[in-house]
Structures are given as structure tokens and as C-alpha cells.
Design a protein around this motif. Structure first.
Motif, mmCIF file in Angstrom:
data_model
loop_
_atom_site.group_PDB
_atom_site.id
_atom_site.type_symbol
_atom_site.label_atom_id
_atom_site.label_comp_id
_atom_site.label_asym_id
_atom_site.label_seq_id
_atom_site.Cartn_x
_atom_site.Cartn_y
_atom_site.Cartn_z
ATOM 1 N N GLY A 267 0.800 -1.216 0.000
ATOM 2 C CA GLY A 267 0.000 0.000 0.000
ATOM 3 C C GLY A 267 0.827 1.258 0.000
ATOM 4 N N ASP A 268 2.092 1.139 -0.359
ATOM 5 C CA ASP A 268 2.998 2.274 -0.375
ATOM 6 C C ASP A 268 3.276 2.665 -1.829
ATOM 7 O OD1 ASP A 268 4.860 4.213 0.205
ATOM 8 O OD2 ASP A 268 5.940 2.991 1.663
ATOM 9 N N ASP A 269 3.186 3.954 -2.124
ATOM 10 C CA ASP A 269 3.423 4.438 -3.487
ATOM 11 C C ASP A 269 4.823 5.009 -3.639
ATOM 12 O OD1 ASP A 269 3.101 6.632 -1.899
ATOM 13 O OD2 ASP A 269 1.691 7.685 -3.220
ATOM 14 N N ILE A 270 5.737 4.567 -2.780
ATOM 15 C CA ILE A 270 7.087 5.116 -2.797
ATOM 16 C C ILE A 270 7.837 4.690 -4.058
ATOM 17 C CG2 ILE A 270 8.224 3.202 -1.586
ATOM 18 C CD1 ILE A 270 9.761 5.296 -0.010
ATOM 19 N N CYS A 271 7.426 3.570 -4.674
ATOM 20 C CA CYS A 271 8.079 3.088 -5.893
ATOM 21 C C CYS A 271 7.357 3.553 -7.158
ATOM 22 C CB CYS A 271 8.139 1.553 -5.889
ATOM 23 S SG CYS A 271 9.148 0.852 -4.573
ATOM 24 N N CYS A 272 6.242 4.232 -7.002
ATOM 25 C CA CYS A 272 5.440 4.607 -8.181
ATOM 26 C C CYS A 272 5.775 6.001 -8.691
ATOM 27 C CB CYS A 272 3.957 4.519 -7.838
ATOM 28 S SG CYS A 272 3.414 2.877 -7.296
ATOM 29 N N THR A 273 5.872 6.955 -7.805
ATOM 30 C CA THR A 273 6.139 8.331 -8.202
ATOM 31 C C THR A 273 7.297 8.877 -7.378
ATOM 32 O OG1 THR A 273 4.520 9.169 -6.601
ATOM 33 C CG2 THR A 273 3.747 8.761 -8.865
ATOM 34 N N GLU A 274 7.949 9.886 -7.923
ATOM 35 C CA GLU A 274 9.082 10.482 -7.217
ATOM 36 C C GLU A 274 8.612 11.329 -6.044
ATOM 37 O OE1 GLU A 274 13.058 13.207 -8.175
ATOM 38 O OE2 GLU A 274 11.634 12.660 -9.775
ATOM 39 N N ASN A 275 7.537 12.082 -6.222
ATOM 40 C CA ASN A 275 6.971 12.900 -5.153
ATOM 41 C C ASN A 275 5.744 12.187 -4.589
ATOM 42 O OD1 ASN A 275 8.887 14.959 -5.657
ATOM 43 N ND2 ASN A 275 7.608 15.767 -7.312
ATOM 44 N N CYS A 276 5.975 11.108 -3.858
ATOM 45 C CA CYS A 276 4.875 10.298 -3.357
ATOM 46 C C CYS A 276 4.348 10.887 -2.047
ATOM 47 C CB CYS A 276 5.319 8.856 -3.143
ATOM 48 S SG CYS A 276 6.776 8.699 -2.087
ATOM 49 N N ASP A 277 3.081 10.563 -1.763
ATOM 50 C CA ASP A 277 2.454 11.055 -0.537
ATOM 51 C C ASP A 277 2.962 10.307 0.698
ATOM 52 O OD1 ASP A 277 0.983 12.787 -2.091
ATOM 53 O OD2 ASP A 277 -0.692 11.382 -2.309
ATOM 54 N N ASN A 278 3.370 9.059 0.514
ATOM 55 C CA ASN A 278 3.804 8.237 1.637
ATOM 56 C C ASN A 278 5.328 8.156 1.731
ATOM 57 O OD1 ASN A 278 1.117 7.676 2.201
ATOM 58 N ND2 ASN A 278 1.091 5.887 0.868
ATOM 59 N N SER A 279 6.007 9.257 1.411
ATOM 60 C CA SER A 279 7.469 9.229 1.428
ATOM 61 C C SER A 279 8.017 9.018 2.828
ATOM 62 C CB SER A 279 8.029 10.533 0.842
ATOM 63 O OG SER A 279 7.570 11.646 1.603
ATOM 64 N N HIS A 280 7.282 9.464 3.848
ATOM 65 C CA HIS A 280 7.741 9.320 5.225
ATOM 66 C C HIS A 280 7.121 8.111 5.915
ATOM 67 C CE1 HIS A 280 9.755 13.198 5.022
ATOM 68 N NE2 HIS A 280 8.647 13.734 4.552
ATOM 69 N N SER A 281 6.222 7.434 5.270
ATOM 70 C CA SER A 281 5.589 6.279 5.903
ATOM 71 C C SER A 281 6.588 5.151 6.115
ATOM 72 C CB SER A 281 4.414 5.792 5.048
ATOM 73 O OG SER A 281 3.752 4.715 5.660
ATOM 74 N N LEU A 282 7.414 4.881 5.104
ATOM 75 C CA LEU A 282 8.388 3.810 5.211
ATOM 76 C C LEU A 282 9.457 4.131 6.240
ATOM 77 C CD1 LEU A 282 9.554 1.121 4.188
ATOM 78 C CD2 LEU A 282 10.718 2.401 2.388
ATOM 79 N N THR A 283 9.946 5.374 6.252
ATOM 80 C CA THR A 283 10.990 5.740 7.199
ATOM 81 C C THR A 283 10.475 5.732 8.638
ATOM 82 O OG1 THR A 283 10.461 8.074 6.793
ATOM 83 C CG2 THR A 283 12.250 7.096 5.508
ATOM 84 N N LYS A 284 9.237 6.130 8.848
ATOM 85 C CA LYS A 284 8.674 6.079 10.200
ATOM 86 C C LYS A 284 8.483 4.634 10.651
ATOM 87 C CE LYS A 284 6.329 10.543 10.303
ATOM 88 N NZ LYS A 284 5.028 11.254 10.448
ATOM 89 N N PHE A 285 8.124 3.767 9.723
ATOM 90 C CA PHE A 285 8.000 2.353 10.064
ATOM 91 C C PHE A 285 9.335 1.786 10.536
ATOM 92 C CE2 PHE A 285 8.667 -2.038 8.731
ATOM 93 C CZ PHE A 285 7.636 -2.682 9.390
ATOM 94 N N LEU A 286 10.417 2.093 9.811
ATOM 95 C CA LEU A 286 11.738 1.606 10.202
ATOM 96 C C LEU A 286 12.177 2.203 11.533
ATOM 97 C CD1 LEU A 286 13.587 1.742 6.752
ATOM 98 C CD2 LEU A 286 12.755 -0.291 7.945
ATOM 99 N N TYR A 287 11.816 3.444 11.787
ATOM 100 C CA TYR A 287 12.188 4.084 13.050
ATOM 101 C C TYR A 287 11.520 3.389 14.238
ATOM 102 C CZ TYR A 287 12.818 7.779 16.539
ATOM 103 O OH TYR A 287 13.158 8.472 17.666
ATOM 104 N N VAL A 288 10.228 3.102 14.109
ATOM 105 C CA VAL A 288 9.508 2.423 15.189
ATOM 106 C C VAL A 288 9.981 0.978 15.323
ATOM 107 C CG1 VAL A 288 7.227 1.719 16.018
ATOM 108 C CG2 VAL A 288 7.506 3.920 14.879
ATOM 109 N N LEU A 289 10.243 0.317 14.199
ATOM 110 C CA LEU A 289 10.696 -1.072 14.240
ATOM 111 C C LEU A 289 12.036 -1.194 14.957
ATOM 112 C CD1 LEU A 289 10.435 -4.049 13.346
ATOM 113 C CD2 LEU A 289 11.583 -3.407 11.219
#
Length: 382
Positions: A267-289
Motif C-alpha cells: 500500500g505504499d506508493d514510494i516506488c510509483c512516483t518520485e513525489n509520493c504522498d507516503n514518502s515518510h511512511s516507510l521511514t517512520k515504520f523503520l524508526y519504530v521497528l
């Protein structure tokens, strides 16, 4: 004298110990430390967990990645409480193999597994794990590989630049015994069903989790990432991997494997567009993990299609939020596939980041030109 009596030793015993220490050039302080580290010291020790060993450099508890050559490059193994990020190769052929090596090593050592994927059912992934090699068979495989290398060197003499001739060759560690740290696996065979049934594992298959209703508060994380973090947190705290139950005599390691993280299947569009809306979703996930892993007896491996991420700034942040980063570059479809210099190999492996744990510097290998190949049954790094 009161202090000696409190320690459970009389003056006569302490004097004899000092005398014995003087004869053997061992101080009484070292003698007491040796006695304290014995089996009668009381309470379980972390180094006694099966499939682990302490690092000789920083004392950190290590587990094997399932590939002894990779353990050697990472300074002895993967540290407990850290994240290993594997940058997938272009066609995702070799990165799943390293992912399965990590899980197979956990089953052999009796560790608890947590397998998360949005593409394959975790039960199907476990059925495809490679079988461990018996000591005699693994030695035969290494002897065959060395014999082929000697034949190639005698028949073909390639002219290499002088600066490459001075580079040291990476040593391949041969298997010595089945009880040592790390094992070798046969990629052509599957792990016995009896071992899978006897192991303890937890599966997180995103399509099944999404179908079930879940009430979550709106935040910047995608639904798949939120559910996965909650799942990991529940396993860590409910089964005592956070150390909340000191009375538990038998401690164990939780091996977490997350497949294709960051892909559109999550459900992440980080690989679809360069200016994605979920650009910080993946990094926040890694931070909490990483926060969950730091306070638990667990080690995590993540495969990620970084070659599909168009925003290079996101890749830099993902690298900084990972402890260890290893990249795989396959020769399939590239100019190096037809290059005679690389004809005996299937790709390059890049050690992009090694963690600095309990010290100011990290151990980096002097050898930067590392290639891997998958021949017969073994995945080797040279």
C-alpha cells in the motif's frame, strides 16, 4: 575479614587462592571472574542461547545470517537487536535466497520465526526453505568448487591491472562441525517437513490481515505498516522476547523476516512516483521497528526493491535507519553478463553499511570487489 566472610571464603581459602594465582601468573580478580562465569553463577546467560555467540570485538550477541561468508563480512554475524536491509537485485532472483537462508538458520537452531509478506503466504515460504548440508557433503561441494577454480586458473590466465593484483583474496571458511556457528545449505533440496512442524513460527500475510476489520487512529503510516508493527509488538511482549519475564529459564531468539517492504503491495506508493504522498511512511515504520528491536532478543532481515524507488533522498534515509545494508547486483540483462571477466559469477554484492555497536568505528573489510555465484548447491561469495 568481614568482607571475606560475606563472600563465602575464609582467610585460609583466600590465601591459598592468592598463592595459586601467583604460581600460575593469574590474578585473583581473574580467578573470581572465571568462577562467576561458570554454570553455578545463578541465572541464565545470553551467550548460552542456541545459535548465538558474543562478538569478540564489542561483546554484542550475534546470530548467523545463514550464510557464513556473509557473517564474515559483517564482523562475525548479525547483532541481536539490529536490522539487516538487503537491497533486492533487479529481477528478485537472489535476494529471496538470502532471505530463506536466514529463516532456515533459525529453524535449525530452534529460534522462533516471524515471517511477514504481502506477496507470498508465509506457510508457502517455509516450505521452500533450503535443506542443511551434512558435514561430509558440504566438504565435498567445497572441494569440487576449489578443483574447478584451480583448473580455470591453469587453463586461462587473464591480464588484470596491477592494483587488483595487490588486493587480498577473501578466505572461504570451510565447514568444520555441525555444532559450529552458522550452517551451509543445499539450495537444490527443501528442508525436512519434520523440522518445520517442530519449529515455532508466526506468519503475517497482508491480504489476510487487510480483510479483517481493524480500528486504527489516522496517522501518516499506511494500514499495512500499522498492522505489521502491532503484530510484531504483540509477539515480542506476549512471548517474553523483551526480557519482561526474568524468571523464564529458557531464553530464545526471535528472527523476523519481512519480504518486499516498500513495494506497492504494502500500500505504499514510494516506488510509483518520485513525489509520493507516503514518502515518510516507510521511514517512520523503520524508526519504530528499530525501537522495538533494540529492547528485545530479536534480529530482523528486510528485503526491499530499492532500485524501484525513484527518490534518492528516501533511499538515503532508509539506509540511515537501517543498521546493516547489503546490496545485490545481478548480471542478468546487463553488459557484465557477456564480460569474460565475470563469466564465472552471477552478480556483485555490496556491503554498503556496517553498524557501529559499542564502539566508535566499525570493522570494514579491505576487499571491496565482492562477487557471488550460485553453482550446484551452494551460494558463495568470493
Amino acid at each position: 575479614m568481614a568482607a571475606v566472610a560475606t563472600g563465602g571464603m575464609g582467610a585460609e581459602s583466600s590465601g591459598s587462592m592468592v598463592a595459586a594465582a601467583g604460581k600460575s601468573n593469574v590474578t585473583s580478580f581473574q580467578r573470581r571472574g572465571t568462577r562467576a562465569s561458570g554454570t553455578d553463577s545463578g541465572g541464565p546467560r545470553l551467550v548460552s542461547i542456541a545459535g548465538t555467540r558474543p562478538s569478540v570485538r564489542n561483546g554484542q550477541l550475534l546470530v548467523s545470517t545463514g550464510l557464513p561468508a556473509l557473517d564474515q563480512l559483517l564482523g562475525g554475524g548479525l547483532a541481536v537487536g539490529t536490522v539487516l536491509l538487503i537491497e533486492e537485485d533487479k529481477y528478485n532472483i537472489y535476494s529471496p535466497l538470502l532471505f530463506k537462508y536466514f529463516l532456515a538458520e533459525g529453524i535449525i537452531n530452534g529460534h522462533t520465526l516471524l515471517v511477514a509478506s504481502a506477496k507470498e503466504d508465509p506457510a508457502d515460504i517455509l516450505q521452500e526453505l533450503p535443506a542443511p548440508l551434512i558435514e561430509e557433503n558440504s566438504k565435498k561441494e567445497f572441494d569440487k568448487d576449489e578443483g574447478n577454480c584451480k583448473t580455470l586458473e591453469s587453463n586461462i590466465k587473464m591480464k588484470i591491472a596491477w592494483r587488483y593484483q595487490l588486493l587480498p583474496k577473501m578466505e572461504q571458511v570451510k565447514p568444520t562441525s555441525s555444532s559450529r556457528f552458522g550452517h551451509y545449505y543445499d539450495a537444490s533440496k527443501r528442508i525436512p517437513q519434520e523440522l518445520i512442524e517442530a519449529s515455532k513460527w508466526h506468519g503475517f500475510f497482508l491480504p489476510e490481515k487487510i480483510s479483517s476489520p481493524l480500528k486504527v487512529e489516522p496517522c501518516s503510516l499506511t494500514l499495512g505498516y500499522i498492522m505489521l508493527l502491532q503484530f510484531i509488538q504483540n509477539i515480542i511482549y506476549e512471548e517474553g522476547f523483551d526480557g519482561s519475564n526474568p524468571q523464564k529459564k529458557q531464553k530464545n531468539i526471535l528472527r523476523i523476516g519481512i519480504q518486499n517492504l516498500g513495494s506497492p503491495l504494502w500500500g505504499d506508493d514510494i516506488c510509483c512516483t518520485e513525489n509520493c504522498d507516503n514518502s515518510h511512511s516507510l521511514t517512520k515504520f523503520l524508526y519504530v521497528l528499530r525501537g522495538l528491536l533494540r529492547n528485545s532478543l530479536s534480529a530482523c532481515i528486510i528485503t526491499m526493491p530499492t532500485h524501484l524507488i525513484q527518490n534518492k533522498g528516501v533511499i538515503a534515509r532508509v539506509t540511515n535507519l537501517s543498521d546493516t545494508v547489503v546490496g545485490l547486483e545481478s548480471f542478468i540483462g546487463s553488459e557484465r553478463e557477456t564480460n569474460p571477466l565475470y563469466k564465472d559469477y552471477h552478480g556483485l554484492i555490496h556491503i554498503r553499511q556496517i553498524p557501529r555497536l559499542n564502539n566508535l568505528i566499525c570493522d570494514e573489510s579491505d576487499v571491496k570487489d565482492l562477487a557471488f555465484k550460485l553453482k550446484r548447491k551452494l551460494f558463495t561469495i568470493e
